[in-house]
Design an enzyme around this catalytic site. Structure first.
Site, PDB file in Angstrom:
ATOM      1  N   LYS A 101       0.809  -1.219   0.000  1.00 21.46           N
ATOM      2  CA  LYS A 101       0.000   0.000   0.000  1.00 21.46           C
ATOM      3  C   LYS A 101       0.844   1.272   0.000  1.00 21.46           C
ATOM      4  O   LYS A 101       0.434   2.293  -0.520  1.00 21.46           O
ATOM      5  CB  LYS A 101      -0.952   0.006   1.189  1.00 21.46           C
ATOM      6  CG  LYS A 101      -2.082  -1.002   0.998  1.00 21.46           C
ATOM      7  CD  LYS A 101      -3.296  -0.655   1.815  1.00 21.46           C
ATOM      8  CE  LYS A 101      -4.481  -1.491   1.398  1.00 21.46           C
ATOM      9  NZ  LYS A 101      -4.335  -2.911   1.816  1.00 21.46           N
ATOM     10  N   GLU A 123      -9.597   6.953   3.679  1.00 23.65           N
ATOM     11  CA  GLU A 123     -10.517   6.048   4.347  1.00 23.65           C
ATOM     12  C   GLU A 123      -9.745   4.763   4.600  1.00 23.65           C
ATOM     13  O   GLU A 123      -8.799   4.434   3.886  1.00 23.65           O
ATOM     14  CB  GLU A 123     -11.739   5.750   3.466  1.00 23.65           C
ATOM     15  CG  GLU A 123     -11.532   4.654   2.422  1.00 23.65           C
ATOM     16  CD  GLU A 123     -10.490   4.976   1.364  1.00 23.65           C
ATOM     17  OE1 GLU A 123     -10.272   6.164   1.089  1.00 23.65           O
ATOM     18  OE2 GLU A 123      -9.883   4.027   0.824  1.00 23.65           O
ATOM     19  N   SER A 390       1.566  -9.859  -1.028  1.00 24.80           N
ATOM     20  CA  SER A 390       1.227  -8.441  -0.895  1.00 24.80           C
ATOM     21  C   SER A 390       1.574  -7.848   0.467  1.00 24.80           C
ATOM     22  O   SER A 390       1.796  -6.648   0.579  1.00 24.80           O
ATOM     23  CB  SER A 390      -0.260  -8.233  -1.188  1.00 24.80           C
ATOM     24  OG  SER A 390      -1.060  -9.039  -0.346  1.00 24.80           O
TER      25      SER A 390
HETATM   26  C1  LIG Z   1      -5.187  -3.911   1.507  1.00 24.01           C
HETATM   27  C2  LIG Z   1      -4.479  -5.160   1.223  1.00 24.01           C
HETATM   28  C3  LIG Z   1      -4.851  -5.998   0.147  1.00 24.01           C
HETATM   29  C4  LIG Z   1      -6.045  -5.720  -0.713  1.00 24.01           C
HETATM   30  O1  LIG Z   1      -5.987  -4.540  -1.468  1.00 24.01           O
HETATM   31  P1  LIG Z   1      -5.746  -4.553  -3.034  1.00 24.01           P
HETATM   32  O2  LIG Z   1      -6.044  -3.159  -3.449  1.00 24.01           O
HETATM   33  O3  LIG Z   1      -6.689  -5.545  -3.639  1.00 24.01           O
HETATM   34  O4  LIG Z   1      -4.340  -4.932  -3.272  1.00 24.01           O
HETATM   35  C5  LIG Z   1      -4.102  -7.130  -0.087  1.00 24.01           C
HETATM   36  N1  LIG Z   1      -3.052  -7.470   0.693  1.00 24.01           N
HETATM   37  C6  LIG Z   1      -2.659  -6.693   1.731  1.00 24.01           C
HETATM   38  C7  LIG Z   1      -1.489  -7.122   2.538  1.00 24.01           C
HETATM   39  C8  LIG Z   1      -3.359  -5.526   2.033  1.00 24.01           C
HETATM   40  O5  LIG Z   1      -2.962  -4.773   3.074  1.00 24.01           O
END
Ligand SMILES: *Cc1c(COP(=O)(O)O)cnc(C)c1O
Length: 411
Positions: A101, A123, A390
């Protein structure tokens, strides 16, 4: 666009068009009062994205502050456990603040500074995007206010503390279901009344044009890096990409630089929750219908009257009733395939990565791992897989411990 080396991926025009549409999805469904701000933002991003000085500033902080490029790591023991796949993990979990993020938050904050704004608002649902925004606000000296559903401030108390430590004001939203979609409405309302001083920092590839486009561009660094890294170590492109989907920013960030490569299969892993009954999941790509939410037309979980349905996922970051318009278009067009992972499958995948590789993944990322585990028996050995990790799972340890009945006592 800055010139890119050939190994950075084919440049494919996937939109948006001049009005912000990706095929049938996208657009700008907002009150007339917001239009000038969206047009100003689109013009500012277009200029910045063509300016080498902006890229220099972004790349310098991405390197020294975020920790980019993130490693591409071959999970040998995971690959063996999955029947002999060659699995590479793109380690976004190693970014500062623990997830992808920050790539977007940093880029938008630099853009806001260029635009002369002094305040960032955001948000947040689980708090991850709020923490990323509060972090870049501290880094660059912005005032910061984060809107969070009152329900979520209680569930994610630790992230509320983090944001406050970083100097942000956290405002609980009592309206509606007191969760993410209500926080998003409140942030839009605040923005409307503070347009001159404030930038609204949207956390995923959703919202009105130009957000889906600019967030995708900022997150595509994931796919560009991974592509070059994989070509370097394997000498070829991957057979399969897998990423989890909440709003779609880490998935599109990984997929985008490969869209021009027909041999690369792409799978989006959605939150299957506790099953497919309404309210038990957050699978908007596979179970949603087209509608308008938060300023754009996209696939949404809604009832027959168009009321937004409640959602559920064990992964807080996937718990959102919509999804970005570009991903909706790519799925509708058949370029991206959708699979669901349940809470239970994702917990199992969380444990599998922990025990095979010594990595605790975010529960969101565990959905991608779970989908890969499901596909694995049908994949040829040596299939070259690129999976986006992610985020890291430290934030999820209390929930996982509770769910699995793990305590500090004897086993
Ligand atoms: C917020 C988040 C997501 C989901 O958000 P996307 O916009 O779909 O990437 C996925 N993995 C993690 C670790 C997150 O913090």
């Amino acid at each position: 666009m800055t010139p890119r080396p050939a190994e950075a991926g084919a440049s494919v025009s996937t939109g948006p068009d001049a009005r912000g549409h990706f095929g049938l999805f996208g657009g700008r469904y907002v009150a007339e009062t917001l239009m000038p701000a969206l047009i100003e933002l689109e013009a500012a991003f277009t200029r910045a994205w063509q300016d080498p000085a902006f890229h220099q500033e972004l790349e310098s902080l991405a390197r020294d502050y975020v920790g980019r490029p993130t490693p591409l790591y071959r999970g040998r023991r995971l690959g063996e456990a999955l029947g002999g796949l060659r699995v590479f993990l793109k380690r976004e979990d190693l970014c500062h603040t623990g997830a992808h993020k920050i790539n977007n938050a940093l880029g938008q904050a630099l853009l806001a500074r260029r635009m002369g704004k002094r305040r960032l608002i955001a948000e947040t649902g689980a708090g991850q995007h709020g923490v990323a925004t509060a972090t870049v606000a501290a880094l660059l000296g912005f005032a910061c206010e984060v809107f969070m559903g009152a329900e979520d401030t209680a569930r994610q108390a630790l992230n509320v503390v983090r944001m406050r430590l970083l100097g942000a004001r956290v405002t609980p939203v009592e309206a509606g279901s007191r969760t993410l979609k209500d926080a998003m409405n409140e942030a839009l309302r605040d923005w409307t009344t503070h347009l001159a001083t404030t930038h609204y920092l949207i956390g995923t590839v959703a919202g009105p044009h130009p957000y889906p486009w600019l967030v995708r561009e900022l997150q595509a660094v994931i796919g560009r890096e991974a592509r070059a890294q994989l070509l370097q170590v394997e000498g070829r492109l991957p057979d399969l990409l897998v990423a989890c989907v909440g709003g779609g920013s880490n998935a599109l960030g990984l997929f985008h630089p490969f869209l021009g490569d027909p041999g690369v299969r792409m799978v989006a892993a959605e939150a299957g929750g506790r099953g497919l009954q309404p309210g038990a999941h957050a699978a908007s790509l596979s179970a949603g219908q087209a509608g308008v939410l938060h300023g754009s037309r996209t696939l949404l979980l809604q009832d027959a009257d168009g009321q937004i349905l409640p959602t559920h996922s064990i992964a807080p970051g996937l718990d959102y009733p919509g999804v970005g318009p570009e991903l909706s278009a790519l799925v509708a067009g058949g370029r991206v395939q959708v699979e669901r992972a349940t809470d239970e499958e994702s917990l199992a995948a969380f444990q599998q990565l922990a025990s095979t590789e010594g990595i605790l993944p975010a529960l969101e990322s565990a959905h991608a791992l779970a989908v890969l585990a499901r596909l694995a028996p049908r994949l040829a050995p040596d299939t070259l897989v690129l999976l986006n990790l992610s985020g890291r799972g430290d934030k999820d340890v209390p929930l996982v411990a509770d769910t699995l009945g793990l305590g500090a006592g004897p086993p």
